[in-house]
Scaffold this active site. Structure first.
Site, PDB file in Angstrom:
ATOM      1  N   ASP A 118       0.841  -1.198   0.000  1.00 26.34           N
ATOM      2  CA  ASP A 118       0.000   0.000   0.000  1.00 26.34           C
ATOM      3  C   ASP A 118       0.875   1.246   0.000  1.00 26.34           C
ATOM      4  O   ASP A 118       2.017   1.208   0.468  1.00 26.34           O
ATOM      5  CB  ASP A 118      -0.846   0.081   1.282  1.00 26.34           C
ATOM      6  CG  ASP A 118      -1.792  -1.083   1.422  1.00 26.34           C
ATOM      7  OD1 ASP A 118      -2.124  -1.710   0.407  1.00 26.34           O
ATOM      8  OD2 ASP A 118      -2.185  -1.349   2.582  1.00 26.34           O
TER       9      ASP A 118
HETATM   10  N1  URA Z   1      -1.214  -5.881   4.012  1.00 23.04           N
HETATM   11  C1  URA Z   1      -1.697  -4.630   3.964  1.00 23.04           C
HETATM   12  O1  URA Z   1      -2.739  -4.347   4.538  1.00 23.04           O
HETATM   13  N2  URA Z   1      -1.013  -3.698   3.260  1.00 23.04           N
HETATM   14  C2  URA Z   1       0.140  -3.949   2.626  1.00 23.04           C
HETATM   15  O2  URA Z   1       0.727  -3.053   2.019  1.00 23.04           O
HETATM   16  C3  URA Z   1       0.651  -5.259   2.684  1.00 23.04           C
HETATM   17  C4  URA Z   1      -0.057  -6.203   3.389  1.00 23.04           C
END
Ligand code: URA
Length: 254
Positions: A118
């Site tokens: 993310d």
């Molecule tokens: N899980 C999440 O919620 N975000 C990420 O970036 C990776 C794993």
């Protein structure tokens, strides 16, 4: 989509190889060869259409204006992803690809992230132009472990490890339960979580399912490859064969 990279050792025309690596058009590469600005093993290539074997070692055998060639196709990288950059080729705002040399944006096959983090997740991110390697790493069949360091808004309740390990936790709008995951608390509001899947916002949604909220998320391990402590935020490094073995399992790295 990331294409399979040329097999290591495959012979490619020099002008085509360098054009596909973003060094310019074929015509421009031909001019560089004629001007003696490209050297292979210290000597001027006979012609721009000379065939060269595409191997990782080519970077140390070829120079352009005295600088070593970029990593040839078949490259894999690790990046220490900062907060606030997006794993996308298209979205607006700062992108992870902006952390790579500008010339690399002209590469064909293009370099893509192996899965995504993310925008507000930091840490170990792999990138490659090798479609086969990418699929080997993200294939659900392989269940490669990914470890995250998680900071939480509220203190752990105590039953999260059991819930995550159960293999029965169902996240909203998913149609099958999560595979077992391992929680290792390291403080009241901090823990490592190791998962083997890569579902959308998975870690944040797992903690949301327990009534908590993730305030910071950082990935520090994939398979048995750790984010090196000396790899500064925003910097990348080319993976060695041993690094790739650590990600996918040594027996498979050959
Ligand atoms: N899980 C999440 O919620 N975000 C990420 O970036 C990776 C794993």
């Amino acid at each position: 989509m990331t294409e399979p990279s040329p097999e290591p050792g495959r012979l490619l025309r020099l002008d085509r190889l360098l054009a596909n690596m973003g060094y310019g058009s074929r015509r421009e590469i031909q001019q560089l060869v004629r001007a003696g600005r490209i050297l292979l093993d210290g000597a001027r290539p006979a012609a721009a259409d000379q065939r060269v074997a595409v191997t990782p070692g080519l970077s140390s055998r070829m120079t352009i204006d005295g600088r070593p060639l970029d990593p040839p196709p078949g490259v894999a990288l690790m990046l220490n992803k900062p907060l606030g950059v997006t794993c996308s080729h298209k979205e607006s705002g700062p992108l992870v690809y902006g952390l790579l040399p500008p010339r690399w944006r002209g590469r064909d096959p293009m370099i893509s992230t192996v899965g995504r983090l993310d925008k507000e997740t930091s840490g170990l991110l792999l990138l490659t132009d090798d479609g086969e390697l990418l699929h080997r790493i993200i294939s659900p069949r392989r269940q490669i472990a990914k470890r995250y360091r998680v900071s939480l808004e509220r203190a752990l309740g105590g039953d999260e490890a059991e819930v995550f390990a159960s293999g029965t936790l169902m996240l909203e709008s998913d149609d099958k339960p999560l595979s077992p995951a391992v929680l290792e608390p390291i403080g009241e509001r901090e823990a490592y979580l190791t998962v083997t899947e890569g579902r959308y916002h998975q870690v944040r949604r797992m903690f949301a399912a327990t009534g908590n909220h993730v305030t910071a998320l950082h990935r520090d391990r994939i398979g048995s490859l750790d984010l090196p402590p000396d790899l500064e935020t925003g910097r990348y490094r080319v993976l060695t064969a041993a690094d790739i073995g650590a990600v996918i399992g040594t027996a498979d790295s050959a």
